[in-house]
Design a protein around this motif. Structure first.
Motif, PDB file in Angstrom:
ATOM      1  N   ALA A  78      68.161  46.431  13.312  1.00 49.33           N
ATOM      2  CA  ALA A  78      68.797  45.580  12.301  1.00 49.33           C
ATOM      3  C   ALA A  78      68.735  46.238  10.925  1.00 49.33           C
ATOM      4  CB  ALA A  78      68.134  44.211  12.262  1.00 49.33           C
ATOM      5  N   MET A  79      67.598  46.829  10.595  1.00 50.46           N
ATOM      6  CA  MET A  79      67.458  47.475   9.290  1.00 50.46           C
ATOM      7  C   MET A  79      68.334  48.722   9.191  1.00 50.46           C
ATOM      8  SD  MET A  79      65.672  45.303   7.760  1.00 50.46           S
ATOM      9  CE  MET A  79      65.258  46.068   6.211  1.00 50.46           C
ATOM     10  N   ASP A  80      68.466  49.459  10.297  1.00 45.82           N
ATOM     11  CA  ASP A  80      69.365  50.621  10.304  1.00 45.82           C
ATOM     12  C   ASP A  80      70.811  50.181  10.092  1.00 45.82           C
ATOM     13  OD1 ASP A  80      67.275  52.386  10.707  1.00 45.82           O
ATOM     14  OD2 ASP A  80      67.622  52.591  12.869  1.00 45.82           O
ATOM     15  N   LEU A  81      71.209  49.119  10.792  1.00 43.76           N
ATOM     16  CA  LEU A  81      72.563  48.600  10.632  1.00 43.76           C
ATOM     17  C   LEU A  81      72.801  48.114   9.203  1.00 43.76           C
ATOM     18  CD1 LEU A  81      73.002  46.574  13.943  1.00 43.76           C
ATOM     19  CD2 LEU A  81      74.308  48.591  13.253  1.00 43.76           C
ATOM     20  N   LEU A  82      71.807  47.473   8.638  1.00 37.42           N
ATOM     21  CA  LEU A  82      71.932  46.985   7.266  1.00 37.42           C
ATOM     22  C   LEU A  82      72.122  48.146   6.293  1.00 37.42           C
ATOM     23  CD1 LEU A  82      71.908  44.610   5.324  1.00 37.42           C
ATOM     24  CD2 LEU A  82      69.409  44.769   5.261  1.00 37.42           C
ATOM     25  N   GLY A  83      71.375  49.226   6.527  1.00 35.63           N
ATOM     26  CA  GLY A  83      71.507  50.408   5.676  1.00 35.63           C
ATOM     27  C   GLY A  83      72.885  51.056   5.767  1.00 35.63           C
ATOM     28  N   LYS A  84      73.522  50.933   6.933  1.00 34.80           N
ATOM     29  CA  LYS A  84      74.838  51.545   7.139  1.00 34.80           C
ATOM     30  C   LYS A  84      75.993  50.621   6.757  1.00 34.80           C
ATOM     31  CE  LYS A  84      73.112  54.174  11.064  1.00 34.80           C
ATOM     32  NZ  LYS A  84      73.101  54.284  12.530  1.00 34.80           N
ATOM     33  N   SER A  85      75.695  49.336   6.595  1.00 33.74           N
ATOM     34  CA  SER A  85      76.778  48.378   6.343  1.00 33.74           C
ATOM     35  C   SER A  85      77.141  48.328   4.865  1.00 33.74           C
ATOM     36  CB  SER A  85      76.369  46.978   6.813  1.00 33.74           C
ATOM     37  OG  SER A  85      75.516  46.377   5.860  1.00 33.74           O
ATOM     38  N   SER A  86      78.251  47.683   4.600  1.00 37.17           N
ATOM     39  CA  SER A  86      78.692  47.520   3.210  1.00 37.17           C
ATOM     40  C   SER A  86      78.220  46.191   2.623  1.00 37.17           C
ATOM     41  CB  SER A  86      80.219  47.622   3.134  1.00 37.17           C
ATOM     42  OG  SER A  86      80.813  46.575   3.885  1.00 37.17           O
ATOM     43  N   LEU A  87      77.377  45.482   3.347  1.00 34.19           N
ATOM     44  CA  LEU A  87      76.831  44.230   2.835  1.00 34.19           C
ATOM     45  C   LEU A  87      75.863  44.531   1.697  1.00 34.19           C
ATOM     46  CD1 LEU A  87      76.030  42.383   6.181  1.00 34.19           C
ATOM     47  CD2 LEU A  87      77.954  41.966   4.656  1.00 34.19           C
ATOM     48  N   SER A  88      75.892  43.683   0.693  1.00 32.56           N
ATOM     49  CA  SER A  88      74.968  43.878  -0.422  1.00 32.56           C
ATOM     50  C   SER A  88      73.875  42.820  -0.341  1.00 32.56           C
ATOM     51  CB  SER A  88      75.703  43.796  -1.757  1.00 32.56           C
ATOM     52  OG  SER A  88      76.304  42.534  -1.905  1.00 32.56           O
ATOM     53  N   VAL A  89      72.683  43.265  -0.015  1.00 28.24           N
ATOM     54  CA  VAL A  89      71.538  42.379   0.113  1.00 28.24           C
ATOM     55  C   VAL A  89      70.580  42.697  -1.023  1.00 28.24           C
ATOM     56  CG1 VAL A  89      69.580  41.773   1.581  1.00 28.24           C
ATOM     57  CG2 VAL A  89      71.806  42.199   2.602  1.00 28.24           C
ATOM     58  N   ASP A  90      70.062  41.660  -1.636  1.00 27.23           N
ATOM     59  CA  ASP A  90      69.087  41.828  -2.708  1.00 27.23           C
ATOM     60  C   ASP A  90      67.942  42.705  -2.203  1.00 27.23           C
ATOM     61  OD1 ASP A  90      67.124  41.573  -4.656  1.00 27.23           O
ATOM     62  OD2 ASP A  90      67.379  39.411  -4.883  1.00 27.23           O
ATOM     63  N   PRO A  91      67.620  43.775  -2.903  1.00 33.20           N
ATOM     64  CA  PRO A  91      66.554  44.683  -2.446  1.00 33.20           C
ATOM     65  C   PRO A  91      65.201  43.978  -2.259  1.00 33.20           C
ATOM     66  CG  PRO A  91      67.670  45.604  -4.364  1.00 33.20           C
ATOM     67  CD  PRO A  91      68.240  44.244  -4.134  1.00 33.20           C
ATOM     68  N   THR A  92      64.998  42.865  -2.942  1.00 31.95           N
ATOM     69  CA  THR A  92      63.743  42.128  -2.801  1.00 31.95           C
ATOM     70  C   THR A  92      63.525  41.691  -1.361  1.00 31.95           C
ATOM     71  OG1 THR A  92      64.032  41.316  -5.052  1.00 31.95           O
ATOM     72  CG2 THR A  92      62.408  40.182  -3.707  1.00 31.95           C
ATOM     73  N   TYR A  93      64.606  41.277  -0.686  1.00 36.13           N
ATOM     74  CA  TYR A  93      64.484  40.861   0.715  1.00 36.13           C
ATOM     75  C   TYR A  93      64.009  42.023   1.576  1.00 36.13           C
ATOM     76  CZ  TYR A  93      67.090  36.591  -0.382  1.00 36.13           C
ATOM     77  OH  TYR A  93      67.487  35.401  -0.905  1.00 36.13           O
ATOM     78  N   LYS A  94      64.608  43.187   1.356  1.00 37.90           N
ATOM     79  CA  LYS A  94      64.228  44.367   2.141  1.00 37.90           C
ATOM     80  C   LYS A  94      62.778  44.770   1.851  1.00 37.90           C
ATOM     81  CE  LYS A  94      68.862  46.331   1.984  1.00 37.90           C
ATOM     82  NZ  LYS A  94      69.632  47.494   1.542  1.00 37.90           N
ATOM     83  N   GLU A  95      62.383  44.724   0.579  1.00 38.73           N
ATOM     84  CA  GLU A  95      61.019  45.086   0.204  1.00 38.73           C
ATOM     85  C   GLU A  95      60.012  44.113   0.802  1.00 38.73           C
ATOM     86  OE1 GLU A  95      61.091  45.119  -4.066  1.00 38.73           O
ATOM     87  OE2 GLU A  95      62.537  46.770  -4.120  1.00 38.73           O
ATOM     88  N   ASN A  96      60.308  42.826   0.719  1.00 38.74           N
ATOM     89  CA  ASN A  96      59.371  41.814   1.222  1.00 38.74           C
ATOM     90  C   ASN A  96      59.182  41.906   2.731  1.00 38.74           C
ATOM     91  OD1 ASN A  96      59.007  40.876  -1.357  1.00 38.74           O
ATOM     92  ND2 ASN A  96      60.312  39.089  -1.113  1.00 38.74           N
ATOM     93  N   ILE A  97      60.278  42.104   3.454  1.00 41.55           N
ATOM     94  CA  ILE A  97      60.129  42.194   4.908  1.00 41.55           C
ATOM     95  C   ILE A  97      59.411  43.487   5.290  1.00 41.55           C
ATOM     96  CG2 ILE A  97      62.375  43.227   5.455  1.00 41.55           C
ATOM     97  CD1 ILE A  97      62.435  41.392   7.941  1.00 41.55           C
TER      98      ILE A  97
END
Length: 187
Positions: A78-97
């Motif tokens: 899921a994290m690899d897909l998120l990194g490759k996608s054009s979706l913009s997710v607040d970096p705080t979510y990625k850092e916290n998880i």
């Protein structure tokens, strides 16, 4: 005619982008849901084993390891897909998880040590820290999933109903799993 062709091409490309983002979002959400479900199972089985008087049986420890590997693979996908996608997710979510994931990884090593000991020899801090740590990871995955889902629902209204249903089912499963995990550690 050329102008109309350009407009039609732009509309078709926009729909293609929307469908590609919705598809990637759906796959990420599915992977995160699967991870959360497997982490919840790991939480309960581990809690039960840490609460038991005897060292964890080999088959139980093997089941925990299997659940960990599968959950972690889904999370990493899921994290690899998120990194490759054009979706913009607040970096705080990625850092916290990632922080929660790293904390659970560190605690798992201590849990493994404690599973091989009898209850009286186990580190009380590890036993009491297990449920909050893994629950935090599950909650952080839920926050990330909701952030992704929020963007997905903007792609097409029909996706919104699916995302809401998935979230409601996950929420019921999570609270039931917490109760099972707490009771398993007590019994």
């Amino acid at each position: 005619l050329v102008l109309m062709t350009g407009v039609l091409f732009y509309q078709a490309y926009s729909r293609y982008e929307m469908a590609a983002n919705a598809s990637a979002s759906n796959e990420m959400i599915s992977d995160l849901l699967q991870s959360a479900s497997l982490w919840a199972q790991e939480r309960g089985v581990t809690s039960r084993s840490l609460g038991g008087a005897d060292p964890g049986p080999g088959d139980v420890v093997a089941k925990i390891k299997e659940q960990r590997e599968s959950a972690d693979n889904n999370y990493k996908n899921a994290m690899d897909l998120l990194g490759k996608s054009s979706l913009s997710v607040d970096p705080t979510y990625k850092e916290n998880i990632q922080k929660a994931f790293d904390a659970v990884q560190d605690l798992r090593n201590k849990v493994n040590d404690n599973l091989s000991k009898s209850k009286s020899a186990r580190d009380a801090a590890v036993v009491s820290g297990w449920m909050p740590a893994i629950s935090s990871l599950i909650i952080e995955s839920q926050k990330l999933r909701l952030s992704i889902a929020t963007q997905s629902t903007s792609f097409h209204p029909a996706l919104g109903g699916d995302m809401l249903a998935r979230h409601a089912l996950w929420l019921m499963e999570e609270y039931a799993g917490r109760e099972r995990g707490v009771l398993a550690g007590i019994i």
